[in-house]
Scaffold this motif. Structure first.
Motif, PDB file in Angstrom:
ATOM      1  N   SER A 251       0.857  -1.169   0.000  1.00  0.00           N
ATOM      2  CA  SER A 251       0.000   0.000   0.000  1.00  0.00           C
ATOM      3  C   SER A 251       0.904   1.232   0.000  1.00  0.00           C
ATOM      4  O   SER A 251       2.095   1.134   0.317  1.00  0.00           O
ATOM      5  N   LYS A 265       6.038   3.356   0.163  1.00  0.00           N
ATOM      6  CA  LYS A 265       5.473   2.003   0.104  1.00  0.00           C
ATOM      7  C   LYS A 265       5.540   1.340   1.469  1.00  0.00           C
ATOM      8  O   LYS A 265       6.584   1.320   2.113  1.00  0.00           O
ATOM      9  N   GLU A 355      -2.611   2.089   5.757  1.00  0.00           N
ATOM     10  CA  GLU A 355      -1.757   1.434   4.767  1.00  0.00           C
ATOM     11  C   GLU A 355      -1.348   0.038   5.217  1.00  0.00           C
ATOM     12  O   GLU A 355      -1.284  -0.896   4.398  1.00  0.00           O
ATOM     13  N   GLU A 358      -4.368  -2.210   4.669  1.00  0.00           N
ATOM     14  CA  GLU A 358      -4.614  -2.476   3.246  1.00  0.00           C
ATOM     15  C   GLU A 358      -3.579  -3.446   2.686  1.00  0.00           C
ATOM     16  O   GLU A 358      -3.918  -4.369   1.932  1.00  0.00           O
ATOM     17  N   ALA A 359      -2.305  -3.261   3.035  1.00  0.00           N
ATOM     18  CA  ALA A 359      -1.267  -4.162   2.534  1.00  0.00           C
ATOM     19  C   ALA A 359      -1.544  -5.600   2.962  1.00  0.00           C
ATOM     20  O   ALA A 359      -1.378  -6.548   2.179  1.00  0.00           O
ATOM     21  N   GLY A 375     -10.207  -2.046   0.192  1.00  0.00           N
ATOM     22  CA  GLY A 375      -9.484  -0.928   0.773  1.00  0.00           C
ATOM     23  C   GLY A 375     -10.362   0.128   1.421  1.00  0.00           C
ATOM     24  O   GLY A 375     -11.382   0.524   0.873  1.00  0.00           O
ATOM     25  N   LYS A 378      -8.254   6.400   2.848  1.00  0.00           N
ATOM     26  CA  LYS A 378      -7.290   6.763   3.883  1.00  0.00           C
ATOM     27  C   LYS A 378      -7.801   7.885   4.786  1.00  0.00           C
ATOM     28  O   LYS A 378      -8.735   8.619   4.462  1.00  0.00           O
ATOM     29  N   ALA A 492      -7.594   3.628  -2.550  1.00  0.00           N
ATOM     30  CA  ALA A 492      -7.564   2.299  -1.949  1.00  0.00           C
ATOM     31  C   ALA A 492      -8.128   1.295  -2.945  1.00  0.00           C
ATOM     32  O   ALA A 492      -9.048   1.598  -3.707  1.00  0.00           O
ATOM     33  N   ARG A 493      -7.606   0.074  -2.899  1.00  0.00           N
ATOM     34  CA  ARG A 493      -7.891  -0.906  -3.942  1.00  0.00           C
ATOM     35  C   ARG A 493      -9.189  -1.663  -3.708  1.00  0.00           C
ATOM     36  O   ARG A 493      -9.478  -2.135  -2.607  1.00  0.00           O
ATOM     37  N   ASP A 500     -12.180   0.853  -7.123  1.00  0.00           N
ATOM     38  CA  ASP A 500     -11.341   1.489  -6.112  1.00  0.00           C
ATOM     39  C   ASP A 500     -12.116   2.534  -5.324  1.00  0.00           C
ATOM     40  O   ASP A 500     -13.218   2.959  -5.707  1.00  0.00           O
TER      41      ASP A 500
END
Length: 592
Positions: A251, A265, A355, A358-359, A375, A378, A492-493, A500
């Motif tokens: 993320s 990242k 993040e 999400e990752a 996601g 944020k 966000a995915r 998104d």
């Protein structure tokens, strides 16, 4: 001095009554919640009593979490590393009547503003546990009132750094220490909030002693050993059903307060082996020169939040205690954005929870498709401080009604306007009238933002739009946000065909007629009459939007949340001319 640190004798099956264990677990959980209620009702700051940016925790004597009231989960899960360091720091120099304060992010703290009070619990001269309260203080020193300043470049510019420090020793308050704190904190009411934290811990300790006296110390400790072991075994059994393997997710955060377009990242490699799970963040980018660095305590808290989401999605409900996280291991690379080298600034670190979560979800999407969440848009918030012209007194406030939307999951839309992953939906929405009564603001509107949810079979949650005017003297505003559209942020995915998330926008209109986009981590002056317009986007969708029932799409169009144009473009749903019904033929043709 601690007179007995021996381990309780191992419990046997004959010693344990499951009903007593259940009663003890719920009783201690209720104590933690009583502490939180007391703290909110006795504190002075709206950050505590309106928003609930705090936690209260009961630990055993070794620092294992027994129960917590996690209004701000990222803080709750950051309390355990702090206590670990306190126990190591003082060793045997812990006495009945001691009160310890701590916030140091380089020794177990998650954020300097999130300051903790830790009170050891004794009975008959023996240490049996700890009561703790931790919350976001309205000021903790540093170069800016309220603690948030994107221009900070090291820890000393951000806050007063407090290693483990005794506010009271053997029941006697240390006036020199209290005076030292008061001399470095701008707002007098913050000292009252600290006293309220001490008070709630005192009550929590008293309640635990009452429980121990009723059941006996040996029974109390052996049953808690059983409870923690039971939680551990349940979690290990659940993780053991997850497919073994190594999974990778990433993320990105945009802007570090220095370069508004720079992206960082946050990468995780997750290894599942039997009932063990390792979260390795070594591949994350190097630390930031600005405020956007995440202490390991905060990063561990974010991992635990994501883990709880995965468990809850599977219908697994286990009390939040140390056993719940026994299978989890975390790894960080020193000098990375999730384990910065001293003396890096870290005040924004909590917000990287979005993040981290999400990752993790992206990493496990293929392995656990029925558990992961699309996601979350944020974090979006502004902080402000100045002088209230009505009283001549300084003020500090968060405008945390700027709620973004979470992502959808299999079988469930994202909750609308839930906001930050780090509070897990438990930190409260402030009362707009209380905001206007306690600070020099006038809120014009605060409502759902139409078309903001990422489309999906299970859509993301809607975000919000807001506007307010400021009339404080010498007022400044600070943004604490990500996913700003004008900074080129990545949304966000979405997952499995879901779209998104939305992006965030923040605009400032000044009394002289000029205006500007407000960056995600930027401090600005707000002259009297400044107007702020906020659009907090929604979360990402899960699954193909054209599989969403057409009647749900119609209902949202009728409610004004979804435009007919987006209903057609994203969901393949065509409405009749007046928008009151689905055109079944055209919808079937379009979806085909």
């Amino acid at each position: 001095m601690v007179t007995d640190q021996s381990t309780a004798p191992a419990a046997t099956a004959a010693d344990i009554d499951p009903i007593t264990a259940s009663v003890l677990q719920r009783r201690v959980d209720s104590i933690s919640k009583e502490m939180a209620t007391m703290l909110m009702r006795s504190s002075r700051s709206p950050i505590f009593n309106e928003i609930g940016d705090l936690v209260t925790v009961i630990f055993d004597r070794n620092g294992n979490t027994l129960a917590q009231a996690e209004f701000a989960a990222i803080i709750a899960f950051g309390a355990h590393p702090s206590l670990e360091y306190i126990i190591e720091y003082f060793g045997d120099d812990i006495h009945e009547g001691d009160v310890i304060i701590h916030n140091d992010v380089y020794h177990g703290g998650n954020q300097n503003a999130d300051t903790g009070i830790f009170l050891p619990i004794f009975t008959e001269g023996r240490l049996i546990g700890w009561a703790a309260a931790k919350g976001h203080l309205a000021d903790i020193g540093g170069m800016t009132a309220g603690g948030y300043n994107p221009n900070a470049r090291d820890i000393w510019q951000e806050a007063l750094r407090i290693p483990p420090l005794k506010l009271a020793e053997r029941g006697v308050p240390r006036k020199d220490v209290w005076d030292l704190l008061a001399a470095n904190i701008r707002f007098g009411f913050v000292m009252e909030d600290i006293r309220a934290m001490v008070g709630c811990c005192t009550v929590g300790a008293r309640r635990v002693v009452e429980v121990v006296e009723r059941y006996g110390l040996e029974s109390y400790e052996s049953h808690w050993e059983y409870i923690l072991d039971s939680s551990r075994r349940q979690v290990e059994a659940e993780v053991g059903r997850w497919p073994d393997g190594r999974y990778h997710g990433e993320s990105f955060m945009t802007s570090d307060g220095v370069d508004p377009t720079k992206k960082y990242k946050i990468a995780v490699d997750i290894e599942i082996t039997g009932s063990d799970i390792v979260f390795d963040f070594s591949g994350s980018d190097d630390q930031s020169p600005g405020i956007c660095n995440m202490p390991p305590a905060a990063a561990k808290g974010a991992v635990r939040i994501a883990f709880l989401m995965l468990m809850a999605s599977g219908g697994i409900r286990i009390p939040t205690n140390q056993g719940l996280f026994a299978p989890i291991a975390t790894r960080f690379r020193k000098g990375s954005i999730v384990d910065p080298e001293f003396p890096a600034a870290t005040i924004y670190g909590n917000q990287l929870c979005d993040e981290v979560v999400e990752a993790i979800m992206l990493a496990l999407a293929d392995a656990l498709p029925d558990r992961v969440c699309a996601g979350w848009n944020k974090y979006m918030c502004t902080a402000t401080n100045g002088i209230d012209p009505r009283t001549g007194e300084p003020f500090a406030a968060f405008t945390v009604f700027q709620r973004t939307g979470p992502g959808g999951v299999q079988g469930q839309d994202g909750w609308d306007a839930l906001g930050f992953t780090g509070t897990a939906g438990q930190m409260r929405y402030p009362d707009p009238e209380m905001l206007e009564i306690t600070t020099p603001h006038f809120l014009e509107y605060n409502e759902y933002l139409p078309d903001s949810a990422g489309s999906g079979e299970f859509r993301g949650g809607y975000g919000t739009r807001s506007a307010w005017r400021t009339y404080g003297e010498g007022q400044i505003g600070v943004t604490l946000a990500d996913n700003m559209a004008h900074e080129g942020a990545y949304p966000a995915r979405g997952l499995f065909g879901g779209h998104d998330s939305g992006l965030n926008e923040l605009r400032v209109e000044y009394p002289d007629g000029s205006s500007q986009e407000w960056g995600s981590k930027e401090i600005i002056d707000q002259p009297v009459g400044t107007r702020v317009i906020s659009s907090a986007g929604g979360g990402a969708g899960y699954g193909d939007p054209r599989r969403r029932p057409a009647d749900k799409v119609l209902a949202e169009v009728r409610d004004g949340l979804l435009s007919p144009e987006k209903a057609r473009a994203d969901y393949g749903v065509v409405l009749n001319a007046d928008g009151t019904a689905v055109d079944e033929a055209h919808t079937a043709a379009l979806r085909a």
